[in-house]
Design a protein around this motif. Structure first.
Motif, PDB file in Angstrom:
ATOM      1  N   ALA A 130      32.182  34.508  39.738  1.00 52.97           N
ATOM      2  CA  ALA A 130      32.038  33.099  40.080  1.00 52.97           C
ATOM      3  C   ALA A 130      32.642  32.213  38.995  1.00 52.97           C
ATOM      4  O   ALA A 130      32.103  31.201  38.633  1.00 52.97           O
ATOM      5  CB  ALA A 130      30.569  32.750  40.284  1.00 52.97           C
ATOM      6  N   PHE A 131      33.783  32.613  38.447  1.00 52.33           N
ATOM      7  CA  PHE A 131      34.469  31.794  37.449  1.00 52.33           C
ATOM      8  C   PHE A 131      35.944  32.021  37.698  1.00 52.33           C
ATOM      9  O   PHE A 131      36.341  33.058  38.209  1.00 52.33           O
ATOM     10  CB  PHE A 131      34.079  32.221  36.042  1.00 52.33           C
ATOM     11  CG  PHE A 131      34.153  33.694  35.865  1.00 52.33           C
ATOM     12  CD1 PHE A 131      35.361  34.300  35.569  1.00 52.33           C
ATOM     13  CD2 PHE A 131      33.039  34.489  36.078  1.00 52.33           C
ATOM     14  CE1 PHE A 131      35.443  35.661  35.466  1.00 52.33           C
ATOM     15  CE2 PHE A 131      33.114  35.856  35.978  1.00 52.33           C
ATOM     16  CZ  PHE A 131      34.328  36.447  35.673  1.00 52.33           C
ATOM     17  N   GLU A 132      36.745  31.058  37.334  1.00 52.51           N
ATOM     18  CA  GLU A 132      38.113  31.063  37.816  1.00 52.51           C
ATOM     19  C   GLU A 132      39.105  31.772  36.897  1.00 52.51           C
ATOM     20  O   GLU A 132      40.123  31.200  36.533  1.00 52.51           O
ATOM     21  CB  GLU A 132      38.553  29.622  38.067  1.00 52.51           C
ATOM     22  CG  GLU A 132      37.540  28.880  38.917  1.00 52.51           C
ATOM     23  CD  GLU A 132      38.188  27.952  39.928  1.00 52.51           C
ATOM     24  OE1 GLU A 132      39.390  27.693  39.811  1.00 52.51           O
ATOM     25  OE2 GLU A 132      37.482  27.497  40.833  1.00 52.51           O
ATOM     26  N   PHE A 133      38.831  32.998  36.551  1.00 51.13           N
ATOM     27  CA  PHE A 133      39.826  33.764  35.816  1.00 51.13           C
ATOM     28  C   PHE A 133      40.930  34.197  36.760  1.00 51.13           C
ATOM     29  O   PHE A 133      40.651  34.633  37.879  1.00 51.13           O
ATOM     30  CB  PHE A 133      39.200  35.016  35.203  1.00 51.13           C
ATOM     31  CG  PHE A 133      38.515  34.782  33.895  1.00 51.13           C
ATOM     32  CD1 PHE A 133      39.254  34.388  32.789  1.00 51.13           C
ATOM     33  CD2 PHE A 133      37.157  34.943  33.777  1.00 51.13           C
ATOM     34  CE1 PHE A 133      38.629  34.169  31.578  1.00 51.13           C
ATOM     35  CE2 PHE A 133      36.523  34.715  32.566  1.00 51.13           C
ATOM     36  CZ  PHE A 133      37.268  34.327  31.464  1.00 51.13           C
TER      37      PHE A 133
ATOM     38  N   ASP B  15      48.404  35.839  39.640  1.00 55.36           N
ATOM     39  CA  ASP B  15      48.109  34.519  39.073  1.00 55.36           C
ATOM     40  C   ASP B  15      46.998  33.784  39.813  1.00 55.36           C
ATOM     41  O   ASP B  15      46.615  32.686  39.424  1.00 55.36           O
ATOM     42  CB  ASP B  15      49.365  33.646  39.075  1.00 55.36           C
ATOM     43  CG  ASP B  15      50.396  34.181  38.100  1.00 55.36           C
ATOM     44  OD1 ASP B  15      49.979  34.710  37.052  1.00 55.36           O
ATOM     45  OD2 ASP B  15      51.594  34.108  38.404  1.00 55.36           O
TER      46      ASP B  15
ATOM     47  N   ARG C 275      41.351  47.014  37.166  1.00 49.58           N
ATOM     48  CA  ARG C 275      40.791  46.844  35.831  1.00 49.58           C
ATOM     49  C   ARG C 275      40.417  48.205  35.231  1.00 49.58           C
ATOM     50  O   ARG C 275      40.656  48.464  34.050  1.00 49.58           O
ATOM     51  CB  ARG C 275      39.554  45.943  35.915  1.00 49.58           C
ATOM     52  CG  ARG C 275      39.026  45.488  34.584  1.00 49.58           C
ATOM     53  CD  ARG C 275      37.791  44.648  34.742  1.00 49.58           C
ATOM     54  NE  ARG C 275      36.619  45.470  35.008  1.00 49.58           N
ATOM     55  CZ  ARG C 275      35.407  44.987  35.267  1.00 49.58           C
ATOM     56  NH1 ARG C 275      35.217  43.687  35.321  1.00 49.58           N
ATOM     57  NH2 ARG C 275      34.387  45.790  35.481  1.00 49.58           N
TER      58      ARG C 275
ATOM     59  N   THR D 254      30.931  42.403  40.802  1.00 52.56           N
ATOM     60  CA  THR D 254      30.883  41.862  39.460  1.00 52.56           C
ATOM     61  C   THR D 254      30.701  40.370  39.587  1.00 52.56           C
ATOM     62  O   THR D 254      30.884  39.804  40.661  1.00 52.56           O
ATOM     63  CB  THR D 254      32.156  42.206  38.683  1.00 52.56           C
ATOM     64  OG1 THR D 254      31.972  41.889  37.307  1.00 52.56           O
ATOM     65  CG2 THR D 254      33.356  41.435  39.194  1.00 52.56           C
ATOM     66  N   ASN D 255      30.333  39.744  38.483  1.00 49.00           N
ATOM     67  CA  ASN D 255      30.158  38.307  38.485  1.00 49.00           C
ATOM     68  C   ASN D 255      31.536  37.656  38.491  1.00 49.00           C
ATOM     69  O   ASN D 255      32.215  37.613  37.483  1.00 49.00           O
ATOM     70  CB  ASN D 255      29.376  37.911  37.234  1.00 49.00           C
ATOM     71  CG  ASN D 255      29.078  36.441  37.210  1.00 49.00           C
ATOM     72  OD1 ASN D 255      29.532  35.696  38.079  1.00 49.00           O
ATOM     73  ND2 ASN D 255      28.332  36.008  36.228  1.00 49.00           N
TER      74      ASN D 255
ATOM     75  N   GLU E 128      43.327  42.625  32.667  1.00 45.69           N
ATOM     76  CA  GLU E 128      43.563  42.792  31.231  1.00 45.69           C
ATOM     77  C   GLU E 128      42.266  43.100  30.483  1.00 45.69           C
ATOM     78  O   GLU E 128      42.281  43.742  29.438  1.00 45.69           O
ATOM     79  CB  GLU E 128      44.208  41.525  30.688  1.00 45.69           C
ATOM     80  CG  GLU E 128      44.892  41.726  29.356  1.00 45.69           C
ATOM     81  CD  GLU E 128      44.821  40.477  28.512  1.00 45.69           C
ATOM     82  OE1 GLU E 128      45.753  39.686  28.578  1.00 45.69           O
ATOM     83  OE2 GLU E 128      43.807  40.289  27.816  1.00 45.69           O
ATOM     84  N   MET E 129      41.130  42.642  31.028  1.00 43.16           N
ATOM     85  CA  MET E 129      39.847  42.942  30.378  1.00 43.16           C
ATOM     86  C   MET E 129      39.585  44.448  30.360  1.00 43.16           C
ATOM     87  O   MET E 129      38.782  44.933  29.567  1.00 43.16           O
ATOM     88  CB  MET E 129      38.710  42.215  31.077  1.00 43.16           C
ATOM     89  CG  MET E 129      38.729  40.718  30.812  1.00 43.16           C
ATOM     90  SD  MET E 129      37.358  39.898  31.627  1.00 43.16           S
ATOM     91  CE  MET E 129      37.884  38.192  31.528  1.00 43.16           C
ATOM     92  N   GLY E 130      40.262  45.176  31.239  1.00 51.03           N
ATOM     93  CA  GLY E 130      40.156  46.634  31.209  1.00 51.03           C
ATOM     94  C   GLY E 130      40.654  47.218  29.899  1.00 51.03           C
ATOM     95  O   GLY E 130      40.325  48.339  29.538  1.00 51.03           O
TER      96      GLY E 130
ATOM     97  N   GLU F 169      45.158  38.584  36.748  1.00 50.92           N
ATOM     98  CA  GLU F 169      45.760  39.307  35.637  1.00 50.92           C
ATOM     99  C   GLU F 169      44.817  39.358  34.425  1.00 50.92           C
ATOM    100  O   GLU F 169      44.720  40.383  33.754  1.00 50.92           O
ATOM    101  CB  GLU F 169      47.085  38.645  35.253  1.00 50.92           C
ATOM    102  CG  GLU F 169      47.888  39.492  34.309  1.00 50.92           C
ATOM    103  CD  GLU F 169      49.267  38.908  34.036  1.00 50.92           C
ATOM    104  OE1 GLU F 169      49.527  37.779  34.484  1.00 50.92           O
ATOM    105  OE2 GLU F 169      50.057  39.581  33.371  1.00 50.92           O
ATOM    106  N   SER F 170      44.104  38.252  34.165  1.00 50.45           N
ATOM    107  CA  SER F 170      43.177  38.240  33.032  1.00 50.45           C
ATOM    108  C   SER F 170      42.054  39.238  33.245  1.00 50.45           C
ATOM    109  O   SER F 170      41.615  39.900  32.307  1.00 50.45           O
ATOM    110  CB  SER F 170      42.565  36.854  32.845  1.00 50.45           C
ATOM    111  OG  SER F 170      43.545  35.928  32.505  1.00 50.45           O
TER     112      SER F 170
END
Lengths: 293, 379
Positions: free
Chosen positions: A116-119, A161, A179, A113-114, A126-128, A122-123
């Motif tokens: 390349a961003f700092e989520f 975290d 997820r 998955t993409n 949670e998108m699940g 847990e976030s």
């Protein structure tokens, strides 16, 4: 315990699902694909594919590169349109369901998955729960519990975290698995969940899949490693050129001549001396090629 | 997740307080400097509570809300602090409309910029990326150079255009036509691939840039006004402009907040988003349409103010991370403060500068500083 619980040798096992129908108390199968046709760029990638997956069953999708495994998964979870035939989820035609309703029936573990961003992890897990949260609402206690359970199950709680960008490939794959678990769907789709993993993480990931299936989920997994697929799946579906070439227990499918046809290479099938499941070896022209079965 | 909402509420409260502070301080800065306490007193004095309505035989001109209606509204003024009428006039008539306009435009541009960067997963995306600002520029410049031509083109809107807001309406229409045009060009079979949209946007921007250059060549005596508009400015702000953006900007920004979760999921890629249950094409349409209208409204009243929609989201993302549920409201509020501060600087020098020059001149070095000292978050 990773290997499938029934050993795949029971004689009645191979009949299950061959005709695409369930044999469980008349319940419709969780995932039922009939005569599915999907075209991409004017070419038929899937050309009349039928298969079904029941609850408590792990079905492996095997076949050479370009056989249509990823396309099949995308057609089931709604990311690709269907050009013919039907996909039924728990007895309901996928095209009559909203994308939200589809996502409450089947969850997908993508190959990559993409990230390349700092989520934080847990976030991402949670998108699940996306299909359960209303646009103006916030996550509920039930959502939080589902996220926690999924993280524990997939063993990612310890880095809840941390940013996903700091994880190794194996850890990231477990996050994507968490997820999918967080969605608490009866169906699970996995697209090459082990493709980028080392052997240790391959086994651990498939162990997690096996556990969920033993708990009653229906799982369809595209797995390109035949030996791994044979070891964990209840049934295999061999795809090649957009059609189903063989279906049945791993032993049946792998010893079938279809295997050689599908991959265009001579093969030898032996029993794996360590775990007893069928083991496929591709042969070069010079190899002797004794048929192990 | 409650933790997310706690963070959102905490950051937003702090940034809202900052915005109020910046607005108050800014209202005191100028050729005549006014203490912050006096500014607060002036604003409090202006608070009016309607306490009575009376039917009249003929229409009376009793303020913007009841203009043209046979109503006379009685207002009570709960506060009456002693302030000089000169100070009152400076704050209420000269400075506050301009400051509030800056605040709302800043909020609008920063929100739209945040959404575009997330939407395109591209750190260089700004509110004008799909041609909205260029479209507005063509509309505005055409109005300045050849108002008769615009009137002929926008025939049905003639009464509106004649009402003194012709420039703003022409710019807004130009923005919508360009944005919608790019969307149509990039869409096929009900799908709008993000990469196609980006390229179509760049091409249309280039084309519209050529149109503006051509109009500039033929602008004759109005070239100064055209250039000034193109640089982005907030001078000559009126309360009616403030009223327009005070309705449009908060409403549309709230719609974007409602899509913050979708935007997060879309960051994972569209395939993932769909698999997770997001109607990606629909969410994309809403996000594009709303942020384009928002940008169009902001540009219509202020000209093309660059860099706010690019820099502010990046700066705030460094502080709060990529989660749009936190990022969108914080970056909106920070955008408001940033533009008010920049415009205060623009108008308090020896000669007034267009604020677009200030935002670019201050924003670019700040951006480079961020690039060098901290890794800018990838999207």
């Amino acid at each position: 315990m990773i290997d499938r619980s029934d050993g795949g040798s029971a004689p009645d096992d191979g009949d299950r699902g061959r005709d695409g129908a369930s044999d469980r108390d008349g319940d419709p199968p969780m995932i039922a694909v009939r005569d599915l046709v999907v075209s991409r760029g004017g070419e038929r990638v899937l050309d009349g594919v039928s298969l079904s997956v029941d609850r408590g069953e792990l079905v492996g999708l095997v076949g050479p590169n370009g056989a249509g495994k990823t396309t099949l998964i995308a057609a089931v979870n709604g990311t690709l349109g269907i050009d013919g035939g039907t996909v039924e989820l728990d007895g309901r035609d996928r095209r009559e369901l909203s994308q939200r309703e589809v996502a409450r029936r089947v969850a997908t573990v993508p190959q990559e998955t993409n990230t390349a961003f700092e989520f934080p992890v847990e976030s991402v897990v949670e998108m699940g729960r996306t299909a359960y949260v209303s646009r103006f609402g916030t996550t509920t206690e039930a959502d939080r519990e589902a996220v926690e359970r999924a993280m524990e199950r997939a063993e990612v709680t310890e880095f809840a975290d941390r940013s996903v960008t700091t994880l190794s490939g194996g850890e990231r794959q477990r996050v994507l698995f968490a997820r999918a678990l967080a969605a608490e769907t009866p169906g699970l789709l996995l697209d090459e969940p082990t493709a980028s993993l080392d052997i240790n993480h391959q086994i651990r990931t498939l162990e997690l899949v096996r556990e969920s299936v033993d708990d009653g989920k229906a799982a369809l997994a595209a797995i390109h490693d035949l030996n791994l697929a044979a070891r964990v799946c209840d049934r295999l579906v061999l795809l090649a050129g957009g059609r189903v070439r063989a279906t049945g227990t791993p032993r049946e499918v792998l010893s079938d001549d279809a295997l050689a046809d599908a991959f265009g290479v001579r093969t030898a099938v032996n029993d794996d001396p360590a775990v007893g499941s069928p083991m496929v070896t591709a042969l070069r022209d010079g190899d002797r090629g004794e048929d192990g079965s | 997740m409650t933790r997310v909402w706690r963070r959102t509420a905490g950051y937003s409260a702090a940034l809202f307080a900052l915005l109020l502070g910046v607005v108050t301080v800014s209202a005191g800065i100028g050729p005549v400097s006014i203490p912050a306490g006096t500014v607060v007193a002036v604003v409090a004095n202006a608070v009016a509570v309607p306490v009575g309505v009376e039917w009249t035989a003929t229409a009376v001109d009793g303020g913007p809300l009841t203009a043209g209606l046979p109503l006379r509204v009685e207002f009570a003024h709960p506060f009456a602090f002693p302030v000089s009428s000169t100070q009152e006039a400076i704050v209420m008539r000269v400075r506050l409309p301009r400051i509030l306009l800056a605040a709302f435009v800043g909020v609008g541009l920063a929100s739209a910029g945040t959404v575009m960067q997330g939407f395109f997963r591209n750190p260089m995306a700004d509110p004008g990326i799909i041609g909205v600002s260029s479209g507005a520029a063509v509309g505005a410049v055409s109005w300045i150079v050849a108002p008769a031509g615009v009137l002929a083109l926008l025939g049905p809107l003639r009464p509106l255009l004649a009402g003194g807001a012709g420039l703003q309406i022409a710019a807004f229409c130009g923005a919508l036509v360009a944005g919608f045009g790019v969307y149509l060009i990039a869409s096929r079979d009900g799908r709008t691939p993000v990469a196609t949209l980006l390229l179509a946007g760049v091409a249309v921007q280039t084309f519209l840039g050529a149109v503006v250059s051509y109009l500039l060549l033929h602008s004759g005596e109005s070239i100064r006004r055209v250039t000034y508009w193109l640089m982005g400015h907030l001078s000559g702000a009126s309360w009616s402009e403030v009223a327009a953006v005070a309705v449009v900007v908060p409403a549309l920004t709230l719609v974007l907040f409602a899509y913050a979760r979708d935007l997060n999921v879309l960051l994972l890629g569209e395939t993932d988003a769909v698999a997770l249950g997001v109607d990606a094409e629909r969410s994309k349409r809403v996000l594009l349409a709303v942020s384009s209208v928002l940008t169009g409204a902001a540009v219509a009243v202020s000209g093309v103010i660059g860099f706010v929609g690019l820099i502010v989201p990046h700066g705030v993302r460094l502080l709060v991370g990529p989660d749009h549920r936190v990022l969108l409201p914080t970056s909106a509020l920070a955008g408001g403060s940033f533009l008010v501060a920049a415009d205060t600087f623009a108008r308090s020098g020896v000669a007034e500068l267009p604020v677009g020059i200030v935002t670019a001149a201050a924003g670019a070095p700040f951006f480079l500083y961020l690039l060098r000292t901290r890794e800018v978050y990838d999207l």
